[in-house]
Scaffold this motif. Structure first.
Motif, PDB file in Angstrom:
ATOM      1  N   UNK A 283       7.831 -12.603 -14.775  1.00 53.55           N
ATOM      2  CA  UNK A 283       8.114 -12.720 -13.340  1.00 53.55           C
ATOM      3  C   UNK A 283       6.852 -12.384 -12.558  1.00 53.55           C
ATOM      4  N   UNK A 284       6.437 -13.316 -11.694  1.00 52.18           N
ATOM      5  CA  UNK A 284       5.139 -13.208 -11.044  1.00 52.18           C
ATOM      6  C   UNK A 284       5.027 -12.166  -9.965  1.00 52.18           C
ATOM      7  N   UNK A 285       6.107 -11.458  -9.653  1.00 46.28           N
ATOM      8  CA  UNK A 285       6.002 -10.368  -8.676  1.00 46.28           C
ATOM      9  C   UNK A 285       6.024  -9.006  -9.363  1.00 46.28           C
ATOM     10  N   UNK A 286       5.794  -8.982 -10.682  1.00 50.82           N
ATOM     11  CA  UNK A 286       5.710  -7.744 -11.451  1.00 50.82           C
ATOM     12  C   UNK A 286       4.261  -7.354 -11.692  1.00 50.82           C
ATOM     13  N   UNK A 287       3.995  -6.064 -11.701  1.00 47.51           N
ATOM     14  CA  UNK A 287       2.693  -5.552 -12.111  1.00 47.51           C
ATOM     15  C   UNK A 287       2.940  -4.483 -13.171  1.00 47.51           C
ATOM     16  N   UNK A 288       2.285  -4.655 -14.316  1.00 46.11           N
ATOM     17  CA  UNK A 288       2.474  -3.771 -15.455  1.00 46.11           C
ATOM     18  C   UNK A 288       1.121  -3.187 -15.832  1.00 46.11           C
ATOM     19  N   UNK A 289       0.975  -1.875 -15.693  1.00 47.81           N
ATOM     20  CA  UNK A 289      -0.338  -1.280 -15.901  1.00 47.81           C
ATOM     21  C   UNK A 289      -0.876  -1.503 -17.317  1.00 47.81           C
ATOM     22  N   UNK A 290      -0.019  -1.381 -18.322  1.00 48.55           N
ATOM     23  CA  UNK A 290      -0.485  -1.409 -19.707  1.00 48.55           C
ATOM     24  C   UNK A 290      -0.699  -2.815 -20.254  1.00 48.55           C
TER      25      UNK A 290
ATOM     26  N   UNK B 194       3.587   2.913 -19.547  1.00 48.73           N
ATOM     27  CA  UNK B 194       2.876   3.187 -18.298  1.00 48.73           C
ATOM     28  C   UNK B 194       3.756   2.840 -17.109  1.00 48.73           C
ATOM     29  N   UNK B 195       3.144   2.674 -15.942  1.00 41.27           N
ATOM     30  CA  UNK B 195       3.955   2.347 -14.769  1.00 41.27           C
ATOM     31  C   UNK B 195       4.181   0.840 -14.665  1.00 41.27           C
ATOM     32  N   UNK B 196       5.276   0.526 -14.024  1.00 41.03           N
ATOM     33  CA  UNK B 196       5.660  -0.862 -13.756  1.00 41.03           C
ATOM     34  C   UNK B 196       6.200  -0.926 -12.335  1.00 41.03           C
ATOM     35  N   UNK B 197       5.809  -1.975 -11.612  1.00 38.97           N
ATOM     36  CA  UNK B 197       6.318  -2.153 -10.253  1.00 38.97           C
ATOM     37  C   UNK B 197       6.810  -3.580 -10.059  1.00 38.97           C
ATOM     38  N   UNK B 198       8.012  -3.685  -9.554  1.00 41.60           N
ATOM     39  CA  UNK B 198       8.562  -4.945  -9.056  1.00 41.60           C
ATOM     40  C   UNK B 198       8.275  -4.949  -7.564  1.00 41.60           C
ATOM     41  N   UNK B 199       7.362  -5.821  -7.121  1.00 41.76           N
ATOM     42  CA  UNK B 199       6.850  -5.751  -5.752  1.00 41.76           C
ATOM     43  C   UNK B 199       7.690  -6.566  -4.785  1.00 41.76           C
ATOM     44  N   UNK B 200       8.999  -6.359  -4.816  1.00 40.69           N
ATOM     45  CA  UNK B 200       9.892  -7.166  -4.003  1.00 40.69           C
ATOM     46  C   UNK B 200      10.075  -6.687  -2.580  1.00 40.69           C
ATOM     47  N   UNK B 201       9.644  -5.453  -2.287  1.00 43.35           N
ATOM     48  CA  UNK B 201       9.842  -4.890  -0.950  1.00 43.35           C
ATOM     49  C   UNK B 201       8.528  -4.282  -0.458  1.00 43.35           C
ATOM     50  N   UNK B 202       8.373  -4.106   0.868  1.00 45.25           N
ATOM     51  CA  UNK B 202       7.118  -3.536   1.388  1.00 45.25           C
ATOM     52  C   UNK B 202       6.758  -2.204   0.755  1.00 45.25           C
TER      53      UNK B 202
END
Length: 352
Positions: free
Chosen positions: A104-111, A216-224
């Protein structure tokens, strides 16, 4: 192995920004979120990437093709988004009969996904999913594991009573059998073809579904607030790279792009990323701030914020925890400086 990266959808949770741009193109630490996904799949040796596009297809295509990638990229139009499993149906010709990772292209996965790909291949799984413990599992797809914790019993999409706190991250590895699964499932109550239903079909029909936990950390960047949080996490890892001469007072780790002009009455306290051709006068740029290209900032304090390119902020007092779109103008009229939290869409004008 191929990669299927999703960059469609309307991004309603990020409006007004997404009225004029695709959500996966909003930058975090001055890099579009989508680019983190592309880099991750290239890192594991994948050289054929399909990108699912929707309402802003041309915008995504132009942004991606402006960069040079060590991979062949094909754009696949989904039309109206009807679920993650529907994206696999749409991409059937591109995927062929090869294994693939869906990201999913709005995910950022540190590792990154190197270790997760190795687990999928060494275990000879038919599918493998990434999981992470979350405090709010009812907002995600959730898995229930067997008593010994080794196998997945079932998957539930956004359950009212979650069977666990293990959420699906949004990155999946599949063998071609997934194409049979997505053909056999029915639309959910949301009228979408859910990827959780397709994976459950695999489990119910005796196929091997593995899992790995994100360490590690993971962020779903769906909200501000998610974008701002991801910005903080990425800026925590930057190293100083200042490509101009400036007499500004700089403390901590700071990146400044070529062509920028920052005067001696400005203070910058990192971690901060500043793009190219930025002009900053008599201002304070505080920690966890990203400033895009061609931005002008005068007589203003900014901290813990993302400022997109071509914006202009003058005499605006103190701005904190804000997400400012492209081409925005914020100008103070007569009010005294106050702390302000803003989410401002592209090409807006605010007089304070």
């Amino acid at each position: 192995m191929k990669a299927l990266i999703l960059s469609g959808g309307h991004g309603t949770r990020l409006r007004p920004l997404t009225y004029s741009q695709q959500k996966q193109l909003i930058p975090v630490a001055n890099k579009p979120v989508l680019f983190y996904a592309i880099e991750d799949v290239i890192e594991v040796g994948i050289r054929e990437i399909g990108i699912i596009v929707g309402p802003n297809a041309n915008m995504v295509r132009e942004a991606v093709l402006r960069e040079e990638w060590d991979a062949e990229i094909e754009f696949i139009h989904q039309g109206e988004p009807r679920g993650l499993a529907h994206a696999i149906l749409v991409a059937r010709d591109f995927l062929g009969d090869e294994d693939f990772v869906m990201y999913l292209g709005d995910n950022i996965l540190r590792e990154g996904i190197v270790g997760h790909k190795e687990h999928f291949e060494k275990g000879n799984y038919d599918a493998s999913i990434l999981l992470q413990e979350v405090p709010n599992p009812s907002q995600f797809g959730v898995v229930e594991l067997s008593e010994d914790g080794k196998t997945i019993k079932r998957l539930v999409e956004k359950p009212k009573n979650p069977p666990s706190n293990l959420a699906l991250v949004g990155i999946y590895f599949f063998k071609p059998v997934i194409h049979e699964a997505v053909r056999h499932i029915k639309p959910s109550w949301r009228n979408e073809l859910e990827i959780t239903d397709a994976i459950q079909w695999l489990i119910d029909h005796g196929y091997r579904v593995g899992w790995t936990k994100v360490t590690g950390w993971w962020k779903d960047t769906g909200k501000p607030e998610d974008l701002l949080d991801a910005n903080r996490l990425i800026l925590d890892d930057i190293e100083t790279d200042i490509r101009i001469h400036t007499n500004a007072r700089i403390h901590g780790r700071v990146v400044i792009g070529e062509g920028s002009e920052i005067d001696e009455s400005t203070v910058i306290k990192g971690p901060v990323v500043i793009g190219r051709n930025v002009r900053i006068r008599n201002s304070y740029i505080g920690p966890y701030t990203s400033i895009g290209d061609n931005v002008v900032i005068e007589n203003t304090e900014i901290e813990d914020s993302i400022i997109l390119q071509d914006s202009e902020i003058r005499n605006a007092g103190r701005i904190v925890e804000s997400l400012i779109g492209r081409g925005v103008k914020i100008i103070n009229g007569t009010s005294h400086p106050l702390g302000r939290k803003l989410v401002v869409g592209d090409n807006s004008r605010i007089i304070l």
